[in-house]
Design a protein around this motif. Structure first.
Motif, PDB file in Angstrom:
ATOM      1  N   VAL A  37      35.724  32.028  32.356  1.00  0.00           N
ATOM      2  CA  VAL A  37      34.948  32.969  33.164  1.00  0.00           C
ATOM      3  C   VAL A  37      34.189  32.211  34.242  1.00  0.00           C
ATOM      4  O   VAL A  37      33.601  31.154  33.989  1.00  0.00           O
ATOM      5  CB  VAL A  37      33.966  33.770  32.284  1.00  0.00           C
ATOM      6  N   ASN A  39      31.191  32.644  37.188  1.00  0.00           N
ATOM      7  CA  ASN A  39      30.091  33.450  37.712  1.00  0.00           C
ATOM      8  C   ASN A  39      29.354  32.662  38.782  1.00  0.00           C
ATOM      9  O   ASN A  39      29.024  31.490  38.568  1.00  0.00           O
ATOM     10  CB  ASN A  39      29.101  33.850  36.617  1.00  0.00           C
ATOM     11  N   TYR A 167      32.800  39.398  44.917  1.00  0.00           N
ATOM     12  CA  TYR A 167      33.490  38.705  43.825  1.00  0.00           C
ATOM     13  C   TYR A 167      32.966  39.165  42.468  1.00  0.00           C
ATOM     14  O   TYR A 167      33.751  39.467  41.556  1.00  0.00           O
ATOM     15  CB  TYR A 167      33.328  37.187  43.959  1.00  0.00           C
ATOM     16  N   GLU A 168      31.640  39.229  42.326  1.00  0.00           N
ATOM     17  CA  GLU A 168      31.071  39.617  41.032  1.00  0.00           C
ATOM     18  C   GLU A 168      31.418  41.068  40.690  1.00  0.00           C
ATOM     19  O   GLU A 168      31.661  41.389  39.528  1.00  0.00           O
ATOM     20  CB  GLU A 168      29.559  39.412  41.036  1.00  0.00           C
ATOM     21  N   CYS A 170      34.153  42.605  41.708  1.00  0.00           N
ATOM     22  CA  CYS A 170      35.581  42.570  41.358  1.00  0.00           C
ATOM     23  C   CYS A 170      35.753  42.152  39.899  1.00  0.00           C
ATOM     24  O   CYS A 170      36.510  42.778  39.146  1.00  0.00           O
ATOM     25  CB  CYS A 170      36.308  41.607  42.285  1.00  0.00           C
ATOM     26  N   GLN A 171      35.032  41.113  39.487  1.00  0.00           N
ATOM     27  CA  GLN A 171      35.153  40.641  38.109  1.00  0.00           C
ATOM     28  C   GLN A 171      34.585  41.659  37.122  1.00  0.00           C
ATOM     29  O   GLN A 171      35.125  41.845  36.022  1.00  0.00           O
ATOM     30  CB  GLN A 171      34.444  39.291  37.966  1.00  0.00           C
ATOM     31  N   TRP A 172      33.501  42.322  37.498  1.00  0.00           N
ATOM     32  CA  TRP A 172      32.952  43.384  36.648  1.00  0.00           C
ATOM     33  C   TRP A 172      33.986  44.497  36.463  1.00  0.00           C
ATOM     34  O   TRP A 172      34.194  44.985  35.336  1.00  0.00           O
ATOM     35  CB  TRP A 172      31.676  43.953  37.286  1.00  0.00           C
ATOM     36  N   ILE A 174      37.248  44.363  36.716  1.00  0.00           N
ATOM     37  CA  ILE A 174      38.374  43.911  35.898  1.00  0.00           C
ATOM     38  C   ILE A 174      38.014  44.005  34.419  1.00  0.00           C
ATOM     39  O   ILE A 174      38.804  44.501  33.602  1.00  0.00           O
ATOM     40  CB  ILE A 174      38.769  42.473  36.284  1.00  0.00           C
ATOM     41  N   ARG A 175      36.832  43.539  34.065  1.00  0.00           N
ATOM     42  CA  ARG A 175      36.431  43.563  32.655  1.00  0.00           C
ATOM     43  C   ARG A 175      36.168  44.983  32.169  1.00  0.00           C
ATOM     44  O   ARG A 175      36.435  45.293  31.009  1.00  0.00           O
ATOM     45  CB  ARG A 175      35.202  42.674  32.449  1.00  0.00           C
ATOM     46  N   ALA A 240      42.964  36.540  36.218  1.00  0.00           N
ATOM     47  CA  ALA A 240      42.093  37.582  36.743  1.00  0.00           C
ATOM     48  C   ALA A 240      40.790  37.017  37.282  1.00  0.00           C
ATOM     49  O   ALA A 240      40.197  37.572  38.217  1.00  0.00           O
ATOM     50  CB  ALA A 240      41.818  38.623  35.657  1.00  0.00           C
ATOM     51  N   VAL A 241      40.309  35.902  36.725  1.00  0.00           N
ATOM     52  CA  VAL A 241      39.039  35.331  37.176  1.00  0.00           C
ATOM     53  C   VAL A 241      39.139  34.745  38.577  1.00  0.00           C
ATOM     54  O   VAL A 241      38.113  34.405  39.180  1.00  0.00           O
ATOM     55  CB  VAL A 241      38.529  34.255  36.192  1.00  0.00           C
ATOM     56  N   LYS A 242      40.358  34.622  39.109  1.00  0.00           N
ATOM     57  CA  LYS A 242      40.529  34.107  40.470  1.00  0.00           C
ATOM     58  C   LYS A 242      40.669  35.214  41.506  1.00  0.00           C
ATOM     59  O   LYS A 242      40.863  34.936  42.692  1.00  0.00           O
ATOM     60  CB  LYS A 242      41.744  33.180  40.532  1.00  0.00           C
TER      61      LYS A 242
END
Length: 275
Positions: A37, A39, A167-168, A170-172, A174-175, A240-242
């Motif tokens: 992960v 952040n 970015y944050e 996008c990652q939120w 995805i999760r 996914a983290v990228k």
């Protein structure tokens, strides 16, 4: 005495970042196979209100609207109104949407330079191409990239903070919603210009090889669409983290109609086929 390898390997020029992992690790094939992960330090902490609002979203469309509205207020991204006067009405404010739009027209334009500079700053991944290969420092290609990266035209209005939130968010997403994939997304990239990506191990004609992609790179969600952009098709399992952007992430966003995904680059193990 200078290290000749370091001079031609941009990945060795810088290692500092804001995600707490070595840049060399993030750029590696091993990281792609076993991602961790990521952040950006301080991004969520500074904007806790955004993520409290997002927690109430029931779907991607609602989340996208919350994100759009929050950034409009936080960074003054609304269109000028008749009540605004003079310089305030004419003032140009850089926005993450303008950068994405510019990237869609030309990834090697000024907006692309700002985006690549943000990746360089936050993840420590050095760009390898901008209009020309970025090799020895300071080459004419590097000077041109630096001039565009720091241009006040698109490098104002806390643009890095806007991209941090993109970015944050996008990652939120995805999760929370599992789109486009929770672990790895199967994506394709069409290429013609071999100088925009360097084969690190193996050969394209062998069907499987390791290529070094630019620090920010476009992929397509379908092989058929990637075929429109080059004779060689690279298929990659992108962690996914990228991911920075994927279709459906934003409301009425640039790039959405093209099935384009933006991802952090580095070394990728790819399946290569000739279209």
């Amino acid at each position: 005495m200078s290290d000749p390898v370091a001079e031609i390997d941009p990945q060795r020029w810088q290692s500092t970042n804001l995600v707490g992992l070595p840049a060399g690790l993030i750029a590696s094939v091993e990281f792609n196979a076993h991602p961790l992960v990521l952040n950006i330090a301080g991004a969520r902490e500074t904007h806790r209100g955004l993520f409290r609002l997002l927690a109430e979203a029931q779907g991607m469309a609602e989340a996208a609207e919350i994100f759009r509205h929050y950034l409009e207020i936080a960074f003054g991204l609304t269109s000028p109104t008749p009540e605004m006067q003079g310089a305030e009405r004419r003032r140009f404010r850089s926005s993450y949407l303008k950068l994405l739009e510019g990237w869609g027209f030309d990834a090697n334009g000024p907006q692309g330079a700002v985006l690549k500079g943000w990746v360089e700053s936050r993840f420590g991944l050095m760009p390898t191409y901008h209009k020309a290969p970025l090799e020895r420092f300071l080459s004419p290609a590097w000077v041109a990239y630096l001039e565009e990266k720091f241009s006040s035209r698109f490098h104002n209005n806390c643009i890095h903070a806007q991209l941090d939130l993109l970015y944050e968010y996008c990652q939120w997403a995805i999760r929370r919603f599992g789109q486009p994939a929770r672990d790895h997304a199967r994506l394709w990239r069409g290429v013609n210009r071999h100088d925009e990506q360097m084969v690190v191990e193996g050969r394209l004609r062998c069907g499987e090889c390791v290529v070094r992609l630019n620090n920010l790179v476009s992929f397509s969600t379908s092989r058929e669409r990637a075929d429109e952009f080059g004779d060689w098709i690279l298929e990659a399992q992108v962690p996914a983290v990228k991911l920075l952007f994927f279709p459906g992430l934003l409301a009425k966003a640039p790039l959405a109609g093209e099935g384009e995904v933006l991802a952090l680059g580095g070394n990728y193990l790819v399946r290569a086929s000739y279209a």
